[in-house]
Design an enzyme around this catalytic site. Structure first.
Site, PDB file in Angstrom:
ATOM      1  N   ARG A  69       0.856  -1.179   0.000  1.00  0.00           N
ATOM      2  CA  ARG A  69       0.000   0.000   0.000  1.00  0.00           C
ATOM      3  C   ARG A  69       0.897   1.235   0.000  1.00  0.00           C
ATOM      4  NH1 ARG A  69      -3.434  -2.837  -1.560  1.00  0.00           N
ATOM      5  NH2 ARG A  69      -5.496  -3.236  -0.692  1.00  0.00           N
ATOM      6  N   GLU A  86      -3.514   7.752  -4.176  1.00  0.00           N
ATOM      7  CA  GLU A  86      -3.826   7.108  -5.454  1.00  0.00           C
ATOM      8  C   GLU A  86      -5.098   7.712  -6.004  1.00  0.00           C
ATOM      9  OE1 GLU A  86      -3.974   2.822  -5.444  1.00  0.00           O
ATOM     10  OE2 GLU A  86      -1.992   2.716  -4.573  1.00  0.00           O
ATOM     11  N   HIS A 104      -1.389   0.538  -9.799  1.00  0.00           N
ATOM     12  CA  HIS A 104      -1.960  -0.461  -8.894  1.00  0.00           C
ATOM     13  C   HIS A 104      -2.570  -1.636  -9.686  1.00  0.00           C
ATOM     14  CE1 HIS A 104      -3.784  -0.851  -4.584  1.00  0.00           C
ATOM     15  NE2 HIS A 104      -3.535  -2.036  -5.102  1.00  0.00           N
TER      16      HIS A 104
HETATM   17  C1  GLV Z   1      -5.009  -5.009  -4.151  1.00  0.00           C
HETATM   18  O1  GLV Z   1      -4.232  -4.162  -3.826  1.00  0.00           O
HETATM   19  C2  GLV Z   1      -5.568  -5.929  -3.234  1.00  0.00           C
HETATM   20  O2  GLV Z   1      -5.516  -5.690  -2.015  1.00  0.00           O
HETATM   21  O3  GLV Z   1      -6.127  -6.944  -3.682  1.00  0.00           O
END
Ligand code: GLV
Length: 326
Positions: A239, A268, A287
């Site tokens: 994260r 983000e 991401h």
């Molecule tokens: C993506 O970041 C997830 O947590 O699946």
């Protein structure tokens, strides 16, 4: 009999939207962008279940507005830092997520980012597209070797372990730090448990696989970056807020570390004027670590099944707060 009311906050694979709509009264938010907060709060009133994304904040205010009939929160992601789990548990609402199906895909993506950063793939590709390639040169686009490097993994969970497995093929020495020492995994792979400082000082590659919580917020800041080697590469697929972005920018600018490869940023999406975007030694993707067809299909399936199970008070397949699972 009335069908349960559900809100799905973004499109998922059509088969699983059909499955949900066959089994509920579906309100589907079809926009590319997340529902704005005020609209989300209007839409949750009276629902029995919600299928949400990490871009939706699911807090006590939302649960209050939804009402006491809310029976399930089904997240299409493994991470759930956008959801107030304590509040959900207090209200006996099970929260589903999508672990396991994305583990290998995310580990593959970690390696894609790492290899691209180590060998300057995106930077040199831009160079070719910009018409700047004039000749072969012994000193152009020199990168870092991955083979036989010391590979530091922070967070030895499912994804960290899969990343480590792949590092064996590159003859890396693997060291790891986690709040829990994983002796069970040490029996399967040559993993050496070290403290965070030792990991930072010794690793050529540092890959982050922690959850985001109060303890991991800015786990990698100025002090930690200063301990890292000047040839080191930092990879973050966990994260964004696990890394202090300002400190990272300074470390990359001053060449205190060699490069970073980020699947996640803070915030983000990363704003267009963020200084990190100006650095050639910072590779950033939006991401996408779990974004393979197969994995996103499986994530759609599990989150849809968790939703429909939950509104029918049936056990969720994967539940973050099993103490309140049906
Ligand atoms: C993506 O970041 C997830 O947590 O699946």
């Amino acid at each position: 009999m009335n069908k349960p009311k559900v809100l799905v906050t973004r499109n998922i694979f059509p088969e699983w939207i059909n499955y949900i709509s066959d089994n509920s009264e579906l309100d589907l938010w079809e926009d590319e962008l997340p529902p704005p907060r005020d609209i989300l709060l209007k839409k949750v009133k009276g629902i029995d279940g919600i299928l949400c994304l990490l871009t939706d904040k699911i807090d006590s205010e939302l649960m209050d507005i939804a009402g006491p009939q809310l029976k399930v929160i089904s997240q299409i992601a493994v991470g759930f830092d956008n959801i107030n789990i304590n509040e959900a548990t207090k209200r006996k609402i099970p929260v589903g997520n999508t672990p396991d199906v994305l583990t290998s895909t995310t580990a593959d993506a970690t390696w894609s980012l790492l290899m691209a950063a180590a060998r300057r793939i995106t930077e040199s590709e831009r160079f070719v597209h910009q018409g700047k390639w004039k000749t072969w040169h012994p000193l152009h686009f020199l990168g870092q070797d991955i083979y036989k490097s010391t590979f530091g993994i922070i967070g030895m969970g499912r994804i960290g372990y899969e990343v480590a497995k792949r590092a064996i093929g590159f003859d890396c020495k693997i060291i790891y730090y986690d709040v829990n020492r994983r002796k069970d995994l040490e029996e399967k792979l040559p993993l050496e448990y070290v403290d965070l400082k030792t990991l930072l000082i010794n690793s050529d590659i540092i890959s982050l696989h922690t959850v985001l919580n109060d303890d991991t917020y800015h786990l990698i800041g100025e002090k930690e970056l200063n301990l890292m080697k000047d040839n080191s590469i930092l990879v973050n697929v966990s994260r964004g807020p696990v890394v202090d972005s300002k400190a990272l920018y300074n470390a990359l600018l001053d060449k205190k570390i060699w490069a970073a490869a980020l699947d996640v940023t803070d915030p983000e999406p990363i704003p267009n004027d963020d200084p990190l975007l100006k650095l050639d030694n910072c590779l950033i993707v939006p991401h996408i670590a779990s974004a393979s067809y197969k994995t996103r299909y499986e994530m759609s399936k599990i989150s849809a099944e968790n939703l429909i199970n939950g509104v029918n008070k049936k056990s969720l397949i994967t539940c973050v707060n099993p103490e309140v699972n049906y």
